[in-house]
Write a protein that holds these residues in place. Structure first.
Motif, PDB file in Angstrom:
ATOM      1  N   ILE A  35      33.165  17.791  35.005  1.00 31.30           N
ATOM      2  CA  ILE A  35      33.151  16.606  35.879  1.00 31.30           C
ATOM      3  C   ILE A  35      31.994  15.684  35.516  1.00 31.30           C
ATOM      4  CG2 ILE A  35      32.826  15.817  38.262  1.00 31.30           C
ATOM      5  CD1 ILE A  35      35.606  16.957  37.759  1.00 31.30           C
ATOM      6  N   LEU A  36      30.825  16.241  35.304  1.00 32.56           N
ATOM      7  CA  LEU A  36      29.656  15.436  34.952  1.00 32.56           C
ATOM      8  C   LEU A  36      29.858  14.719  33.614  1.00 32.56           C
ATOM      9  CD1 LEU A  36      26.982  18.012  36.113  1.00 32.56           C
ATOM     10  CD2 LEU A  36      27.152  15.669  36.979  1.00 32.56           C
ATOM     11  N   ASP A  37      30.452  15.405  32.647  1.00 32.32           N
ATOM     12  CA  ASP A  37      30.727  14.771  31.354  1.00 32.32           C
ATOM     13  C   ASP A  37      31.701  13.607  31.513  1.00 32.32           C
ATOM     14  OD1 ASP A  37      29.069  16.445  29.884  1.00 32.32           O
ATOM     15  OD2 ASP A  37      30.674  17.834  29.330  1.00 32.32           O
ATOM     16  N   GLY A  38      32.749  13.818  32.312  1.00 35.72           N
ATOM     17  CA  GLY A  38      33.733  12.759  32.524  1.00 35.72           C
ATOM     18  C   GLY A  38      33.140  11.556  33.231  1.00 35.72           C
ATOM     19  N   PHE A  39      32.288  11.811  34.216  1.00 38.57           N
ATOM     20  CA  PHE A  39      31.633  10.749  34.980  1.00 38.57           C
ATOM     21  C   PHE A  39      30.722   9.924  34.079  1.00 38.57           C
ATOM     22  CE2 PHE A  39      28.191   9.454  38.012  1.00 38.57           C
ATOM     23  CZ  PHE A  39      28.953   8.715  38.894  1.00 38.57           C
ATOM     24  N   ALA A  40      29.847  10.616  33.338  1.00 34.35           N
ATOM     25  CA  ALA A  40      28.925   9.909  32.444  1.00 34.35           C
ATOM     26  C   ALA A  40      29.672   9.234  31.302  1.00 34.35           C
ATOM     27  CB  ALA A  40      27.889  10.886  31.895  1.00 34.35           C
ATOM     28  N   GLY A  41      30.730   9.884  30.824  1.00 38.27           N
ATOM     29  CA  GLY A  41      31.508   9.315  29.730  1.00 38.27           C
ATOM     30  C   GLY A  41      32.203   8.022  30.101  1.00 38.27           C
ATOM     31  N   ALA A  42      32.470   7.830  31.404  1.00 33.76           N
ATOM     32  CA  ALA A  42      33.093   6.597  31.886  1.00 33.76           C
ATOM     33  C   ALA A  42      32.067   5.500  32.158  1.00 33.76           C
ATOM     34  CB  ALA A  42      33.900   6.880  33.149  1.00 33.76           C
ATOM     35  N   GLY A  43      30.795   5.784  31.886  1.00 35.58           N
ATOM     36  CA  GLY A  43      29.762   4.760  32.028  1.00 35.58           C
ATOM     37  C   GLY A  43      28.965   4.827  33.311  1.00 35.58           C
ATOM     38  N   PHE A  44      29.180   5.861  34.127  1.00 37.02           N
ATOM     39  CA  PHE A  44      28.451   6.000  35.385  1.00 37.02           C
ATOM     40  C   PHE A  44      27.196   6.850  35.163  1.00 37.02           C
ATOM     41  CE2 PHE A  44      32.768   4.991  36.488  1.00 37.02           C
ATOM     42  CZ  PHE A  44      32.659   4.148  37.584  1.00 37.02           C
TER      43      PHE A  44
END
Length: 315
Positions: A35-44
């Protein structure tokens, strides 16, 4: 993802705050990393946790969420790109609420160790014990700020009177002043914030970061009858919303979501982002599908008609 200043600070954030309450509770470390990777990967870049998360899970003692976030930042080498908020003062099954100087200084060190960092970007009074002198609490924060261990402070579950008192005292005595407010606010929980806290936030320029932005999942639309309450560990927490008003809000969310080809959860978050003073709603995700609903929220521009429909249903 465009980033803006968090209120009167130099912290630059994207407009969704990822809730870390599920890390170490309904998600293990590997799942949390996803989840953290997906969140950061989307620019957040803005993550919210607390010293006591996730003490309520069987076998946990508290601090599990901070530990997972710290391990993730260390593994990814991205601490300088992440804005981390954590909290102090919450009660557990063994300890009462506590914002004394001794407790704050001790807890901050424990949080720093778990987060594997030298500093906390935003440090909250999570719950006010309502007995510690305001000067003592703010003085503890002043020491942490002077030591470089905390950058800014914020308030969550603090009464309007104690919040106002803290802000007035900080201005008068030159003590650290709260820069953000984390209230309970969403489409089915409006009155307390709008009546008691919004005027204070406006007067002092506080950035507002609502918690339970999706009303413990009710505003996703997956709970529409009592038979739905067993769908998740948080199901019983939404039973209070299964009434005419709550169902009217879901109906309005369905209508707006249909018009935009979106989801009720994304619309509910977009509604918050259209409200004055709101900087970044706090919302957690336990799957890629849930993560996508919050990632899409900042890009959803609601019309005046959409907002009127949602406001009327939730009034």
């Amino acid at each position: 993802m465009e980033k803006t200043a968090l209120g009167k600070t130099d912290l630059r954030i994207a407009p969704i705050n990822l809730g870390g309450n599920v890390f170490g509770w309904t998600l293990n470390e590997q799942q949390s990393f996803g989840i953290l990777d997906g969140f950061a990967g989307a620019g957040f870049n803005f993550i919210d946790t607390a010293d006591t998360y996730s003490h309520w899970a069987e076998g946990n003692k508290g601090g599990e969420s901070e530990t997972i976030i710290g391990n993730w930042m260390q593994a990814r080498g991205n601490r300088d790109r992440i804005v981390v908020a954590t909290k102090v003062g919450s009660a557990t099954s063994n300890l009462p609420k506590n914002v004394s100087k001794e407790h704050i200084l001790k807890t901050a060190e424990e949080s720093l160790k778990r987060l594997k960092t030298d500093y906390i970007d935003l440090y909250y009074t999570h719950f006010d014990d309502e007995v510690t002198p305001l000067e003592e609490t703010l003085g503890a924060y002043q020491q942490l700020i002077e030591q470089g261990k905390v950058r800014y402070i914020a308030a969550s579950n603090v009464s309007p009177a104690r919040l106002t008192g803290s802000l007035e005292l900080a201005e008068k005595e030159g003590l650290p002043i709260y820069k953000a407010l984390q209230p309970h606010y969403n489409l089915v929980e409006r009155e307390g914030y709008e009546r008691d806290y919004a005027p204070v936030a406006e007067k002092y320029g506080l950035a507002v970061l609502p918690y339970w932005s999706l009303a413990s999942g009710f505003l996703t639309g997956k709970y529409r009858s009592e038979s739905d309450l067993g769908k998740s560990p948080r199901g019983q927490g939404v039973k209070q919303y299964l009434n005419d008003r709550g169902l009217a809000v879901l109906g309005a969310l369905d209508q707006v979501a249909s018009g935009h080809g979106s989801s009720p959860a994304t619309v509910a978050l977009a509604w918050l982002l259209h409200q004055p003073l709101i900087a970044a709603p706090i919302v957690s995700a336990t799957s890629d599908t849930q993560l996508q609903t919050l990632i899409e929220a900042p890009g959803l521009k609601l019309t005046a008609e959409d907002l009127e429909l949602l406001n009327q249903a939730s009034a």
